[in-house]
Write an enzyme that holds these catalytic residues in place. Structure first.
Site: not given
Length: 935
Positions: A161, A593
């Site tokens: 991440h 998204k």
């Protein structure tokens, strides 16, 4: 000094003396006050009174903003033109406070749970004790439980991440502060070795202050591998074996005839070093490094624990008897010393053989080796057998108490971690597979232009190739750089499996999977590395192929693709070779998204229902892998509630889910917290598998129909802003730090799959992270308010009746309740006042007004709809702990946001001072730590 109350928080630099407000939070507030005081003193001593006063002034003004005593613009003006040498320590002060506040909150949760248990109150939901009570009331029979939990596994998969960039030094120091605060919470004044706790806290905070929070250079994959592995020593080595043993013993005690959980139920995984989707830095060498470092971590731990067991199990043969098996094991120790200490001799034999194993399979030598010239262990099961011999002897001769300590954890550890530690998944995009397989087929003379073929001809050709044993290319084939690299990666995976066992690389995930040929292309690559052989009557397939359905459309089509896969005799034979088990991964991030929060959530739910039905009809055992991020915008939220919100049959005893970034640190950095979170995952998995948790009964189809309609409206509202509003991409790029996420030293992976500024090509993590930093949190809520408002107004029933329908679903349906609960969390963490400051970074005033106006309108609408449907005036009425956390810590975020805007403005105006760049990165990390699930 600001007087502490339920509406304020202790100032940095002053211990809170008078505790007021709700009694339950007083200890936490005192802890925050203590840590804040120490931090404030450190700032003053290290950076001077002027910097300390600037920090204090920023804190006071932030509270005044929160109480609406001053306009936000005044705080912004305070930082306008601030000298960068003053800005950096201010950013660091508030970032450190966020980190220390996290420690205090975690300690407080432990404290409240201990009080709850000590008071004899019923076990809390999401605890294993509560789950066992529910299972007891259900009166399930052994056959039902045995079938439901056959092959059960709960696998948190650690992924890299870009915002989890804390160095190991910072990680260790934070851990030490947590240990000290735990002693402080228990009423101790000194540590076990006589150190004054407050003085030691001051030392650790000083160390923290003088240590760089972030690296100066871009994070490399090797750094990310190290970050992922640190959680084993920090928590997993203790906690996972303990949870596995406890769950197995509890279930076997309830259903002794079911022979449950021969294999560990909690088995961790990793993507770090195997996920090459859009990351050109993942190579064969990286795969070897990731699997090798993991194996080293496992064996080094075993050797250290065996050494400790040797020291502890000092029993003399003159005082205790041993089993013949233990005596025979001890005889293999040729050393003359310790002649009357059979357990120590046996353990030295085990350590000697494990040393030989390490020499054979590792590329570097761990500590605690013991070279006795003994043969290595061929498998972890062989090592476990010797440990079981020691255990059985202890139990047979009155030493069960000793067997239940370190040795028990070691035995359980070997069961779950083996020689591989954790399974490393491989992942690649289907487009890459297609390109490489086309090249291989052309090189081998099978077909000159595979990519021109229609889907049915592709499937026929690939199935025929998979049915042969010969590879398409040899080692000396002259291939493109891409093909060489892809083949190198799968060959490195095959090497890891040969060295560390089949669990080392258990799965191959296909990103953007849209057809059966996408699955077979991955199978071709595995076949080239010797990881698939379907030519004979007993296929060989140690690596499972997992199609990942990511977009809304792909989620809709997923069940049809799975059914077509299973209709192929050759592929069905591969599934049979893996125990009739097939994994499918569901993508929350890209579907969000693509279509927004509500449409994505519902598309995943619908996909699960359809996939479960295909599994039922075809007789396979389906395991779903949830690609959840830390944020609601990427499928995040409380894991227990999320698992209970799965549709009937979707969990079926097994669950895999990704754990990412700062969420990993929040969940797994400390043993107590890690145990609680792992128990919560197991508890929800057991409940969802064995109990009827959906709660809809005969009303399921009408409920589904409502969400079908609302999801369409939500996706339309989201698309109108994100995909159809002219200039939206320009607004997004200017009003958030998304460009800086890519240009600064964050993470090893590019922010986009392709070198464009398209929203479709942008990765989900920077998309969500950018909106989180700017405090809009748009992916977690946009479109939901409009959808509910339009649905309520559009039906044949009255408005009140439509609201009642939604309220009834909220009351009865865990999925819908989870959707609205996660929505509320995001809305509570958003701040449109701060977002307006980021909007000012957009030079085009008309574009700024147009886009931000839509965002602000939808924000108000969504809050109103949440209140209408739930009947709750407060967004966090059902989550008081989070409400207190948000209320307490958010004034401390205000300076970080204002300083980020100021530094972004400078950076984009051409000020490329290294300190300005570092300041931006520090604000990102500070906000990430404070929000705890921002990317």
């Amino acid at each position: 000094m600001v007087e502490a109350s339920e509406g304020t928080l202790e100032p940095i630099g002053a211990v809170q003396r008078t505790l007021v407000g709700r009694e339950a939070t007083e200890p936490m507030r005192a802890d925050i006050g203590l840590l804040g005081a120490i931090l404030g003193d450190t700032v003053r001593e290290q950076n001077g009174q002027q910097v300390f006063e600037l920090v204090e002034r920023a804190r006071v003004e932030s509270f005044r903003v929160r109480r609406s005593e001053i306009d936000r613009a005044e705080l912004a003006r305070m930082f306008a033109g601030i000298d960068i040498h003053q800005a950096i320590p201010v950013i660091r002060a508030f970032s450190h406070f966020a980190l220390l506040a996290n420690v205090a909150e975690d300690i407080h949760r432990e404290r409240r749970r201990a009080i709850h248990v000590a008071a004899g109150e019923p076990p809390q939901d999401s605890s294993l004790a509560a789950t066992y009570a529910k299972l007891d009331r259900a009166q399930l029979d052994s056959a039902t439980v045995a079938e439901a939990l056959r092959g059960a596994v709960v696998s948190p998969v650690i992924t890299a991440h870009p915002t989890e960039t804390r160095r190991r030094t910072v990680f260790v120091t934070q851990h030490r502060i947590t240990e000290l605060m735990r002693l402080h919470a228990e009423g101790h004044i000194e540590t076990d070795d006589g150190r004054n706790i407050e003085l030691e806290l001051r030392r650790q905070v000083l160390t923290l202050w003088q240590t760089a929070l972030i690296r100066l250079s871009r994070l490399q994959i090797t750094d990310e591998i190290e970050v992922g592995l640190r959680y084993y020593a920090a928590a997993f080595f203790k906690v996972i074996p303990r949870v596995n043993a406890e769950v197995r013993n509890a279930l076997r005690a309830r259903w002794p005839g079911a022979d449950l959980l021969d294999e560990p139920i909690v088995a961790p995984g990793s993507w770090i070093g195997g996920d090459r989707d859009g990351n050109p830095n993942v190579t064969a060498d990286v795969v070897r490094r990731a699997t090798g470092d993991a194996a080293y971590t496992a064996l080094a731990h075993y050797l250290a624990e065996l050494t400790a067991c040797e020291q502890e199990l000092s029993m003399s043969a003159r005082l205790v008897a041993v089993t013949p098996e233990l005596a025979a094991l001890a005889e293999d120790c040729a050393e003359k010393a310790r002649a009357d200490e059979p357990y120590r001799r046996a353990l030295r034999v085990i350590r000697g053989r494990l040393t030989a194993t390490a020499a054979e399979i590792l590329d570097r030598r761990p500590q605690h080796e013991l070279d006795l010239g003994l043969p290595p262990y061929a498998t972890p099961a062989e090592l476990r057998g010797d440990l079981d011999t020691v255990d059985a002897s202890l139990r047979a001769h009155g030493s069960a108490l000793l067997a239940d300590d370190r040795l028990a954890l070691l035995r359980e550890g070997v069961r779950v971690f083996g020689f591989h530690l954790c399974g490393l998944d491989m992942r690649q995009n289907s487009d890459v597979h297609e390109e490489v397989v086309a090249e291989l087929l052309a090189w081998a003379g099978v077909h000159p232009d595979y990519r021109s073929l229609p889907e049915d001809e592709r499937v026929e050709l690939l199935a025929a190739e998979l049915g042969t044993r010969r590879p398409l290319v040899g080692d000396r084939a002259e291939l493109s750089e891409l093909a060489d690299k892809e083949l190198g990666v799968v060959r490195a995976a095959a090497h890891a499996i040969r060295r560390y066992g089949p669990a080392a690389v258990p799965n191959y995930v296909i990103s953007m999977c849209r057809s059966v040929s996408d699955v077979l292309e991955a199978a071709i690559l595995l076949k080239e590395a010797g990881l698939i052989d379907a030519s004979g009557p007993e296929p060989y397939c140690p690596v499972g192929i997992s199609p990942l359905f990511e977009t809304i459309e792909d989620l809709h089509n997923g069940a049809a693709i799975l059914h077509a896969m299973l209709e192929l005799p050759l592929y069905r034979a591969l599934v049979a070779a893996r125990g009739q088990s097939q994994e499918v991964m569901l993508g929350y991030s890209d579907s969000n998204k693509d279509g927004g929060y509500l449409a994505s959530s519902w598309a995943v739910y619908r996909a699960e229902l359809a996939l479960v039905e295909v599994a039922r009809k075809t007789g396979i055992r389906l395991r779903l892998f949830h690609g959840r991020g830390g944020t609601v915008g990427r499928g995040g939220g409380p894991s227990y509630e999320a698992i209970l919100a799965q549709p009937p049959g979707a969990v079926n005893g097994s669950l895999r889910l990704t754990e990412q970034g700062e969420v990993i640190a929040a969940k797994y950095a400390e043993p107590q917290v890690a145990q609680r979170n792992l128990e919560s995952l197991v508890a929800a998995t057991l409940e969802s598998t064995l109990l009827d948790v959906e709660g809809l009964g005969d009303t399921a189809e009408p409920a589904y129909a409502v969400l079908d309609e609302v999801a369409v409206l939500a996706q339309r509202a989201y698309a109108e802003l994100v995909h159809e509003t002219p200039g939206f991409v320009d607004y997004f790029m200017a009003s958030t730090p998304v460009s800086e996420i890519g240009s600064l030293n964050i993470g090893s992976r590019p922010t986009s799959r392709k070198p464009t500024e398209s929203i479709a090509d942008l990765r989900a993590i920077p998309w969500v992270l950018a909106w989180s930093q700017s405090r809009v949190m748009l992916p977690g809520w946009y479109g939901t308010g409009s959808a509910f408002e339009q649905w309520i107004a559009a039906g044949p029933q009255s408005r009140a009746e439509r609201v009642d329908i939604l309220h009834d679903l909220y009351r009865r349906w865990p999925f819908f309740r989870s959707v609205l609960s996660n929505l509320a969390q995001v809305l509570a963490k958003s701040d449109l006042g701060l977002a307006a400051q980021y909007a000012e970074l957009v030079d085009d005033a008309a574009l700024r007004r147009r886009v931000f106006g839509k965002i602000a309108d939808e924000h108000r609408r969504t809050i109103a709809m949440h209140k209408l449907i739930t009947g709750q005036d407060n967004l966090l009425a059902d989550n008081p702990a989070l409400a207190r956390s948000v209320f307490n810590r958010f004034p401390y975020l205000e300076p970080l946001n204002h300083l980020q805007v100021e530094l972004l403005r400078r950076y984009r105006s051409g000020d490329d001072d290294e300190l300005v760049q570092r300041g931006i990165l520090l604000t990102m990390n500070g906000l990430t730590s404070a929000l705890r699930n921002s990317g």
